[in-house]
Write an enzyme that holds these catalytic residues in place. Structure first.
Site, mmCIF file in Angstrom:
data_model
loop_
_atom_site.group_PDB
_atom_site.id
_atom_site.type_symbol
_atom_site.label_atom_id
_atom_site.label_comp_id
_atom_site.label_asym_id
_atom_site.label_seq_id
_atom_site.Cartn_x
_atom_site.Cartn_y
_atom_site.Cartn_z
ATOM 1 N N SER A 1 -48.129 4.351 -44.332
ATOM 2 C CA SER A 1 -46.986 5.004 -44.952
ATOM 3 C C SER A 1 -45.874 5.144 -43.922
ATOM 4 O O SER A 1 -46.131 5.127 -42.715
ATOM 5 C CB SER A 1 -47.413 6.381 -45.461
ATOM 6 N N LYS B 1 -45.624 12.875 -46.079
ATOM 7 C CA LYS B 1 -46.993 12.546 -46.484
ATOM 8 C C LYS B 1 -47.934 12.620 -45.289
ATOM 9 O O LYS B 1 -49.083 13.031 -45.420
ATOM 10 C CB LYS B 1 -47.042 11.127 -47.066
ATOM 11 N N ASP C 1 -51.159 4.854 -53.288
ATOM 12 C CA ASP C 1 -50.130 4.286 -54.149
ATOM 13 C C ASP C 1 -50.115 5.109 -55.419
ATOM 14 O O ASP C 1 -51.178 5.452 -55.952
ATOM 15 C CB ASP C 1 -50.422 2.814 -54.463
ATOM 16 N N ASP D 1 -40.599 14.651 -61.422
ATOM 17 C CA ASP D 1 -41.028 16.031 -61.692
ATOM 18 C C ASP D 1 -40.086 16.810 -62.617
ATOM 19 O O ASP D 1 -40.562 17.598 -63.443
ATOM 20 C CB ASP D 1 -41.249 16.792 -60.380
#
Ligand code: IMP
Length: 198
Positions: free
Chosen positions: A10, A15, A72, A157
């Site tokens: 990544s 993350k 992913d 979201d």
């Protein structure tokens, strides 16, 4: 105890922090390609989350020789034939903002009564002996408009309603979303498997 190193496919520091926090109690140090001086951006050419997750973990293992993992994820809407799915990050074309992509999805779905949607995340892990993957999913509904008020989350979201909370994910602090999220579920399965690895 000597820490074991895991490479994480990544470029996201956010993350990385989340993964390091989860893996640290198991004695792992998580490193990113850039920490290893590697420029890493393999093309995600598969049509499934699992396929694309493995493209990343396998390539990182090939480049580093370190046990490597990748995630992913994306959102799928059955009424749109599963779109955006693996195209979530590039839905609607290049150069759009997260908000524009979410608005594009709303426009595509229109007044459709069938508003089911789910986020998926596939975490894959590759070393010299193993190639395994773990999938997490969280189900919800696509709202009829975009939430301009919500302070939390990212991506889709603001249009994703999560019935058990009675709220959109954009209205839920990260710590709360992380108790039910697709990423959390996939990571839980991975951590459980990893803790049994001899
Ligand atoms: P990736 O896992 O970074 O490849 O994420 C792919 C895309 O899926 C992101 O750019 C978002 O558009 C979408 N996505 C994945 N997880 C979430 C989430 O938890 N909230 C909102 N959007 C998400």
């Amino acid at each position: 105890m000597t820490k074991k190193t895991l490479a994480f496919a990544s470029g996201s520091l956010h993350k990385w922090k989340e993964m390091q926090m989860l893996l640290s109690p198991y004695g792992y140090e998580v490193v990113l390609p850039k920490d290893l001086g590697i420029s890493f951006s393999p093309e995600e050419t598969e049509s499934s989350f699992t396929g694309n997750s493995f493209i990343k973990s396998k390539e990182l293992y090939r480049l580093t020789g370190l046990p490597s993992f990748a995630d992913d994820s994306g959102i799928s809407v059955p009424a749109l034939g599963g779109e955006p799915g693996v195209y979530s990050a590039r839905y609607g074309g290049p150069g759009l903002t997260d908000k524009e992509r979410a608005l594009f999805l709303l426009q595509k779905l229109g007044e459709n009564k069938s508003r089911d949607a789910f986020y998926s995340c596939v975490v894959s892990y590759v070393d010299g002996t193993h190639a395994v993957s773990f999938e997490g999913r969280v189900d919800g509904l696509i709202c009829s408009d975009y939430d301009e008020e919500g302070k939390f989350g990212f991506g889709y979201d603001p249009i994703f309603f999560y019935p058990p909370f009675g709220k959109r994910f954009s209205q839920v602090p990260e710590s709360e979303k992380n108790t039910v999220s697709h990423r959390k579920k996939a990571m839980e399965l991975f951590l459980n498997w990893l803790s049994n690895l001899k």
